[in-house]
Design a protein around this motif. Structure first.
Motif, short mmCIF file in Angstrom:
data_model
loop_
_atom_site.label_atom_id
_atom_site.label_comp_id
_atom_site.label_asym_id
_atom_site.label_seq_id
_atom_site.Cartn_x
_atom_site.Cartn_y
_atom_site.Cartn_z
N TYR A 56 -5.67 0.10 -2.46
CA TYR A 56 -4.88 1.10 -1.68
C TYR A 56 -5.82 2.27 -1.52
CZ TYR A 56 -1.62 4.64 -0.73
OH TYR A 56 -0.95 5.47 -0.06
N ILE A 57 -6.58 2.89 -2.51
CA ILE A 57 -7.13 3.91 -2.74
C ILE A 57 -7.92 4.10 -1.42
CG2 ILE A 57 -8.67 5.51 -3.90
CD1 ILE A 57 -5.83 5.29 -4.79
N THR A 58 -8.61 3.04 -1.02
CA THR A 58 -9.52 3.01 0.26
C THR A 58 -8.58 3.43 1.54
OG1 THR A 58 -11.11 1.62 -0.71
CG2 THR A 58 -11.21 2.01 1.49
N ILE A 107 1.20 6.17 7.10
CA ILE A 107 0.80 4.98 8.03
C ILE A 107 -0.03 4.01 7.35
CG2 ILE A 107 -0.63 4.25 10.30
CD1 ILE A 107 0.36 6.83 11.43
N ALA A 108 -0.91 4.57 6.60
CA ALA A 108 -1.93 3.77 5.66
C ALA A 108 -1.11 2.86 4.60
CB ALA A 108 -2.94 4.65 5.16
N PHE A 112 -1.09 -0.99 4.50
CA PHE A 112 -1.25 -1.77 3.20
C PHE A 112 -0.10 -2.46 2.52
CE2 PHE A 112 -1.65 -1.65 -1.22
CZ PHE A 112 -2.82 -2.43 -1.54
N CYS A 113 0.99 -2.17 2.59
CA CYS A 113 2.16 -2.87 1.82
C CYS A 113 2.52 -3.89 2.89
CB CYS A 113 3.32 -1.81 1.98
SG CYS A 113 3.21 -0.47 0.51
N ARG A 114 2.28 -3.61 4.18
CA ARG A 114 2.78 -4.87 4.87
C ARG A 114 1.82 -6.01 4.73
NH1 ARG A 114 3.01 -5.05 11.36
NH2 ARG A 114 3.42 -7.16 11.75
N SER A 115 0.39 -5.81 4.43
CA SER A 115 -0.73 -6.72 4.29
C SER A 115 -0.70 -7.40 2.87
CB SER A 115 -1.97 -5.99 4.47
OG SER A 115 -2.26 -5.12 3.40
N GLN A 116 0.10 -6.57 1.75
CA GLN A 116 0.04 -7.05 0.49
C GLN A 116 1.62 -7.55 0.20
OE1 GLN A 116 -2.67 -7.14 -1.98
NE2 GLN A 116 -3.62 -6.81 -0.20
N LYS A 117 2.25 -7.45 1.16
CA LYS A 117 3.79 -7.91 0.75
C LYS A 117 4.52 -7.19 0.00
CE LYS A 117 3.11 -12.55 2.84
NZ LYS A 117 2.12 -12.15 3.66
N LEU A 118 4.46 -5.83 -0.14
CA LEU A 118 4.92 -4.89 -1.02
C LEU A 118 6.09 -4.15 -0.42
CD1 LEU A 118 1.85 -3.21 -2.90
CD2 LEU A 118 3.15 -5.11 -3.74
N ASP A 119 6.89 -3.79 -1.20
CA ASP A 119 8.16 -2.79 -0.78
C ASP A 119 7.66 -1.52 -0.57
OD1 ASP A 119 10.31 -1.19 -0.60
OD2 ASP A 119 11.61 -2.36 -1.92
N PRO A 120 7.54 -1.07 0.78
CA PRO A 120 6.73 0.17 0.84
C PRO A 120 7.36 1.53 0.31
CG PRO A 120 7.82 -0.45 3.00
CD PRO A 120 7.76 -1.40 2.04
#
Length: 262
Positions: A56-58, A107-108, A112-120
């Motif tokens: 995520y840091i990137t 936005i990032a 990122f959360c969408r790509s990793q299926k995480l709760d934003p």
């Protein structure tokens, strides 16, 4: 009146390579925030793995740089860059806006959360706790650069900034903002984080950061000199205050939503 401590903006010069304090401030904020975020993300209820935080840091770094620059171009000097579009790419000449950087990170984070299926919102609550670290170092860099100084004043700790063509004593507002947006806001976020009930209320910490920063910026702008090319806007409001009002509203809504859900 205090004497401005003239510190060379260039921290290290190696031949043609110049490493500036401003760049080091960004690096320090990102690295320290990353290390703390790794621990926070794995606390219960877990929001992400350590590896996901590393990835995520990137994304966050790109959001900060691209969003911060685009925000400055659109919010503060749209007329100038309309006629000099290539200068918008010259980040090394300075010109970053926090509100643009915040939008970039949001936005990032969503992507990122969408790509990793995480709760934003759950992941965003962790990110929110570490954001003031970067704000603190950024404001210190503003002070070292002798930029974004305060309004004219006669307080005993006033300073004359070398780049000020008027050479008048002014508030060291960069330090005020470092204290409010950095130290005070970080302390608030840690206190809120320390309570398990707050961590369980998804979105509450994100709301606290948005509302807290917005409030701190509204106060800080009362001592900061408005940008010369913008001045005061309607009813004496500055651009920084205008952009902070929606943050307070959005933050208040997320706090209300989180408390209601809890």
């Amino acid at each position: 009146m205090l004497e401005f401590p003239q510190i060379d903006p260039v921290a290290l010069q190696i031949g043609p390579l110049a490493i500036r304090w401003y760049a080091l401030a960004y690096i320090a904020g990102i690295v320290l925030g990353w290390r703390l975020l790794r621990r926070l993300a794995q606390a219960e209820p877990q929001a992400a793995t350590a590896q996901q935080v590393d990835d995520y840091i990137t994304w966050a770094t790109l959001g900060i740089i691209l969003g911060g620059r685009l925000g400055y171009v659109l919010f503060y000097r749209p007329g100038h860059y309309l006629f000099h579009p290539l200068e918008a790419l010259m980040v090394w000449q300075g010109g970053m806006a926090f509100h643009g950087g915040a939008l970039g990170v949001i936005i990032a984070t969503l992507l990122f959360c969408r790509s990793q299926k995480l709760d934003p919102l759950r992941f965003g609550d962790r990110v929110a706790v570490v954001v003031p670290i970067g704000l603190f170092f950024g404001r210190l860099a503003n002070f070292i650069n002798g930029e974004l100084w305060g309004r004219v004043t006669d307080v005993p700790w006033a300073m004359v900034f070398p780049a000020d063509r008027l050479q008048l004593p002014r508030h060291p507002s960069q330090l005020y903002q470092a204290g409010l947006e950095g130290i005070a806001l970080f302390a608030l976020m840690l206190i809120l984080w320390s309570k398990a009930a707050n961590r369980a209320r998804t979105g509450l910490l994100t709301g606290a950061l948005l509302a807290g920063y917005g409030a701190a910026r509204l106060v800080g702008e009362m001592f900061r000199e408005p940008d010369a090319h913008l001045g005061f806007l309607l009813a004496g409001v500055t651009m920084g205050q205008l952009l902070s009002l929606p943050m307070v509203v959005a933050g208040g809504y997320l706090i209300w939503r989180g408390r209601r859900a809890g």
